[in-house]
Design a protein around this motif. Structure first.
Motif, PDB file in Angstrom:
ATOM      1  N   ARG A  98       0.864  -1.184   0.000  1.00 56.51           N
ATOM      2  CA  ARG A  98       0.000   0.000   0.000  1.00 56.51           C
ATOM      3  C   ARG A  98       0.898   1.231   0.000  1.00 56.51           C
ATOM      4  NH1 ARG A  98      -5.356   0.948   1.707  1.00 56.51           N
ATOM      5  NH2 ARG A  98      -5.463  -1.269   2.170  1.00 56.51           N
ATOM      6  N   ARG A  99       0.712   2.081  -1.010  1.00 57.17           N
ATOM      7  CA  ARG A  99       1.492   3.315  -1.115  1.00 57.17           C
ATOM      8  C   ARG A  99       0.537   4.500  -1.246  1.00 57.17           C
ATOM      9  NH1 ARG A  99       5.155   0.514   0.392  1.00 57.17           N
ATOM     10  NH2 ARG A  99       6.869  -0.248  -0.850  1.00 57.17           N
ATOM     11  N   PRO A 100       0.844   5.611  -0.573  1.00 59.39           N
ATOM     12  CA  PRO A 100      -0.010   6.795  -0.699  1.00 59.39           C
ATOM     13  C   PRO A 100       0.057   7.367  -2.110  1.00 59.39           C
ATOM     14  CG  PRO A 100       1.939   7.286   0.605  1.00 59.39           C
ATOM     15  CD  PRO A 100       1.970   5.823   0.322  1.00 59.39           C
ATOM     16  N   LEU A 101      -1.080   7.842  -2.593  1.00 61.97           N
ATOM     17  CA  LEU A 101      -1.143   8.430  -3.934  1.00 61.97           C
ATOM     18  C   LEU A 101      -1.317   9.938  -3.824  1.00 61.97           C
ATOM     19  CD1 LEU A 101      -1.214   7.977  -6.991  1.00 61.97           C
ATOM     20  CD2 LEU A 101      -3.665   7.652  -6.797  1.00 61.97           C
ATOM     21  N   VAL A 102      -2.512  10.357  -3.472  1.00 65.35           N
ATOM     22  CA  VAL A 102      -2.820  11.779  -3.313  1.00 65.35           C
ATOM     23  C   VAL A 102      -3.804  11.910  -2.158  1.00 65.35           C
ATOM     24  CG1 VAL A 102      -3.858  13.813  -4.396  1.00 65.35           C
ATOM     25  CG2 VAL A 102      -2.534  12.236  -5.783  1.00 65.35           C
ATOM     26  N   GLY A 103      -3.477  12.742  -1.197  1.00 62.37           N
ATOM     27  CA  GLY A 103      -4.401  12.955  -0.080  1.00 62.37           C
ATOM     28  C   GLY A 103      -4.679  11.667   0.663  1.00 62.37           C
ATOM     29  N   ASN A 104      -5.956  11.293   0.724  1.00 62.46           N
ATOM     30  CA  ASN A 104      -6.324  10.064   1.429  1.00 62.46           C
ATOM     31  C   ASN A 104      -6.505   8.882   0.474  1.00 62.46           C
ATOM     32  OD1 ASN A 104      -8.654  10.884   0.224  1.00 62.46           O
ATOM     33  ND2 ASN A 104      -9.956  10.644   2.021  1.00 62.46           N
ATOM     34  N   LEU A 105      -6.025   9.005  -0.761  1.00 60.45           N
ATOM     35  CA  LEU A 105      -6.098   7.910  -1.728  1.00 60.45           C
ATOM     36  C   LEU A 105      -4.786   7.137  -1.729  1.00 60.45           C
ATOM     37  CD1 LEU A 105      -7.780   9.687  -4.759  1.00 60.45           C
ATOM     38  CD2 LEU A 105      -8.848   8.191  -3.091  1.00 60.45           C
ATOM     39  N   ASP A 106      -4.901   5.812  -1.735  1.00 57.81           N
ATOM     40  CA  ASP A 106      -3.739   4.932  -1.762  1.00 57.81           C
ATOM     41  C   ASP A 106      -3.808   4.035  -2.985  1.00 57.81           C
ATOM     42  OD1 ASP A 106      -2.951   5.933   0.663  1.00 57.81           O
ATOM     43  OD2 ASP A 106      -3.607   4.205   1.827  1.00 57.81           O
ATOM     44  N   ILE A 107      -2.632   3.570  -3.402  1.00 61.67           N
ATOM     45  CA  ILE A 107      -2.548   2.510  -4.412  1.00 61.67           C
ATOM     46  C   ILE A 107      -2.273   1.228  -3.647  1.00 61.67           C
ATOM     47  CG2 ILE A 107      -1.183   1.559  -6.293  1.00 61.67           C
ATOM     48  CD1 ILE A 107      -0.647   4.306  -7.281  1.00 61.67           C
ATOM     49  N   VAL A 108      -3.069   0.203  -3.897  1.00 63.35           N
ATOM     50  CA  VAL A 108      -2.913  -1.081  -3.222  1.00 63.35           C
ATOM     51  C   VAL A 108      -2.663  -2.150  -4.284  1.00 63.35           C
ATOM     52  CG1 VAL A 108      -3.990  -2.798  -1.731  1.00 63.35           C
ATOM     53  CG2 VAL A 108      -4.459  -0.376  -1.380  1.00 63.35           C
ATOM     54  N   ALA A 109      -1.615  -2.945  -4.077  1.00 60.56           N
ATOM     55  CA  ALA A 109      -1.305  -4.042  -4.992  1.00 60.56           C
ATOM     56  C   ALA A 109      -1.141  -5.318  -4.171  1.00 60.56           C
ATOM     57  CB  ALA A 109      -0.033  -3.737  -5.767  1.00 60.56           C
ATOM     58  N   HIS A 110      -1.685  -6.402  -4.690  1.00 63.67           N
ATOM     59  CA  HIS A 110      -1.595  -7.704  -4.028  1.00 63.67           C
ATOM     60  C   HIS A 110      -0.733  -8.606  -4.906  1.00 63.67           C
ATOM     61  CE1 HIS A 110      -3.060 -11.829  -3.137  1.00 63.67           C
ATOM     62  NE2 HIS A 110      -2.836 -11.396  -1.925  1.00 63.67           N
ATOM     63  N   PHE A 111       0.295  -9.216  -4.303  1.00 68.24           N
ATOM     64  CA  PHE A 111       1.214 -10.077  -5.035  1.00 68.24           C
ATOM     65  C   PHE A 111       1.244 -11.457  -4.397  1.00 68.24           C
ATOM     66  CE2 PHE A 111       2.960  -5.776  -5.562  1.00 68.24           C
ATOM     67  CZ  PHE A 111       2.954  -5.684  -6.946  1.00 68.24           C
ATOM     68  N   GLU A 112       1.337 -12.474  -5.241  1.00 65.02           N
ATOM     69  CA  GLU A 112       1.440 -13.856  -4.766  1.00 65.02           C
ATOM     70  C   GLU A 112       2.304 -14.635  -5.748  1.00 65.02           C
ATOM     71  OE1 GLU A 112      -1.331 -17.704  -3.685  1.00 65.02           O
ATOM     72  OE2 GLU A 112      -2.274 -15.833  -4.249  1.00 65.02           O
ATOM     73  N   HIS A 113       3.204 -15.448  -5.216  1.00 61.47           N
ATOM     74  CA  HIS A 113       4.062 -16.281  -6.066  1.00 61.47           C
ATOM     75  C   HIS A 113       4.437 -17.539  -5.290  1.00 61.47           C
ATOM     76  CE1 HIS A 113       6.821 -17.249  -9.274  1.00 61.47           C
ATOM     77  NE2 HIS A 113       7.793 -17.421  -8.387  1.00 61.47           N
ATOM     78  N   SER A 114       4.447 -18.675  -5.988  1.00 60.19           N
ATOM     79  CA  SER A 114       4.837 -19.952  -5.387  1.00 60.19           C
ATOM     80  C   SER A 114       6.059 -20.500  -6.094  1.00 60.19           C
ATOM     81  CB  SER A 114       3.702 -20.970  -5.488  1.00 60.19           C
ATOM     82  OG  SER A 114       2.621 -20.562  -4.699  1.00 60.19           O
ATOM     83  N   GLN A 115       6.880 -21.204  -5.336  1.00 52.55           N
ATOM     84  CA  GLN A 115       8.100 -21.791  -5.890  1.00 52.55           C
ATOM     85  C   GLN A 115       8.343 -23.135  -5.225  1.00 52.55           C
ATOM     86  OE1 GLN A 115      10.431 -20.448  -8.273  1.00 52.55           O
ATOM     87  NE2 GLN A 115      11.122 -22.557  -8.156  1.00 52.55           N
TER      88      GLN A 115
END
Length: 123
Positions: A98-115
């Motif tokens: 989760r990274r802040p974008l502008v004001g109270n808006l955030d960018i959220v990314a979900h990552f998953e990887h198996s090995q």
């Protein structure tokens, strides 16, 4: 006979510039997230070939050493999961950034990887 000139007005140029600038701003926020995920994937692939990676405790330790070298801060110990797969172990990383974008808006990314960990366990 006069020809009417066509082209962008100053206002339309400023609008296009604003849209392109916003797209670049979003890209600058997303690029580090995906760069870190690439580091996670390559670390997992390299870890799978290491001797002793079949032991979850040792694999966890080696993985976080690699993540420290890559200056990764998003993957926490609770994001790692080890399961039996066939004759070995499978390591799964599942985390959210989760990274802040502008004001109270955030960018959220979900990552998953198996090995699959193919390194033999150290006895």
């Amino acid at each position: 006979m006069k020809h009417k000139q066509g082209g962008m007005t100053l206002l339309s140029f400023v609008m296009v510039l604003a849209v392109v600038g916003f797209a670049l701003f979003i890209g600058m926020k997303l690029f580090p997230m995906y760069q870190e995920f690439y580091a996670v994937k390559t670390s997992m692939a390299a870890l799978a070939k290491e001797p002793g990676s079949g032991d979850p405790t040792r694999a966890r330790e080696m993985f976080f050493k690699r993540m420290d070298l890559n200056y990764s801060e998003s993957v926490k110990p609770g994001d790692l999961k080890f399961d039996r797969a066939g004759g070995g172990m499978r390591m799964t990383v599942d985390y959210e950034v989760r990274r802040p974008l502008v004001g109270n808006l955030d960018i959220v990314a979900h990552f998953e990887h198996s090995q699959d960990l193919t390194g033999s366990s150290v006895d």
